[in-house]
Scaffold this motif. Structure first.
Motif, short mmCIF file in Angstrom:
data_model
loop_
_atom_site.label_atom_id
_atom_site.label_comp_id
_atom_site.label_asym_id
_atom_site.label_seq_id
_atom_site.Cartn_x
_atom_site.Cartn_y
_atom_site.Cartn_z
N ARG A 14 28.89 46.49 43.79
CA ARG A 14 28.95 45.82 42.49
C ARG A 14 27.53 45.97 42.07
NH1 ARG A 14 32.32 40.75 42.38
NH2 ARG A 14 34.34 41.75 42.72
N ILE A 15 27.56 46.04 40.72
CA ILE A 15 26.15 46.03 40.14
C ILE A 15 26.28 45.02 38.81
CG2 ILE A 15 24.56 47.66 38.58
CD1 ILE A 15 26.21 50.19 39.66
N VAL A 16 25.17 44.18 38.96
CA VAL A 16 24.90 43.04 37.84
C VAL A 16 23.77 43.55 36.93
CG1 VAL A 16 24.42 40.76 37.55
CG2 VAL A 16 26.03 41.36 39.61
N VAL A 17 23.91 43.52 35.71
CA VAL A 17 22.87 43.89 34.63
C VAL A 17 22.75 42.53 33.79
CG1 VAL A 17 22.20 45.25 32.99
CG2 VAL A 17 23.47 46.44 34.63
N ARG A 18 21.58 42.22 34.05
CA ARG A 18 21.14 41.00 33.04
C ARG A 18 20.21 41.66 31.79
NH1 ARG A 18 16.52 37.73 32.26
NH2 ARG A 18 15.66 38.84 34.18
N GLY A 19 20.75 41.58 30.59
CA GLY A 19 20.11 42.03 29.60
C GLY A 19 19.80 41.11 28.35
N GLU A 20 19.16 41.51 27.41
CA GLU A 20 18.94 40.58 26.20
C GLU A 20 19.01 41.28 25.16
OE1 GLU A 20 15.07 38.00 25.41
OE2 GLU A 20 14.67 39.91 24.61
N VAL A 21 20.02 40.63 24.35
CA VAL A 21 20.31 41.06 22.98
C VAL A 21 19.49 40.40 21.94
CG1 VAL A 21 22.39 41.46 21.23
CG2 VAL A 21 22.68 41.37 23.70
N ALA A 22 18.87 41.25 20.91
CA ALA A 22 18.09 40.43 19.93
C ALA A 22 18.32 41.34 18.55
CB ALA A 22 16.71 40.48 20.19
N GLY A 23 18.26 40.46 17.68
CA GLY A 23 18.10 40.93 16.23
C GLY A 23 18.15 40.01 15.00
N THR A 24 17.99 40.50 13.85
CA THR A 24 18.09 39.74 12.63
C THR A 24 19.09 40.11 11.79
OG1 THR A 24 15.82 39.63 12.71
CG2 THR A 24 16.59 39.28 10.67
#
Length: 73
Positions: A14-24
């Protein structure tokens, strides 16, 4: 919109990726009128690897948080 990887965890197959989505948004988004405001939300992906390939994927983004940020005064 951008996506930034914040953390990667590996446990067995298993691979867990925590990411952040940002935008306007450049226009209305999910019924929220365009205001020029930006948002940041967390995304989590859990991948199961078999024979060197992704066999299963779970993905979650908290778009309700983005709507709240865009509506905030």
């Amino acid at each position: 919109m951008t996506f930034a990887i914040k953390e990667v965890l590996v446990a067995g197959d298993r691979i867990v990726v925590r990411g952040e989505v940002a935008g306007t948004p450049s226009g209305d988004l999910f019924g929220v009128p365009h205001s020029g405001k930006s948002f940041r939300i967390m995304a989590v992906d859990i991948q199961t690897i078999r024979d060197g390939r992704i066999a299963k994927t779970y993905h979650m983004e908290n778009w309700l948080s983005a709507i709240g940020q865009l509506r905030a005064k």
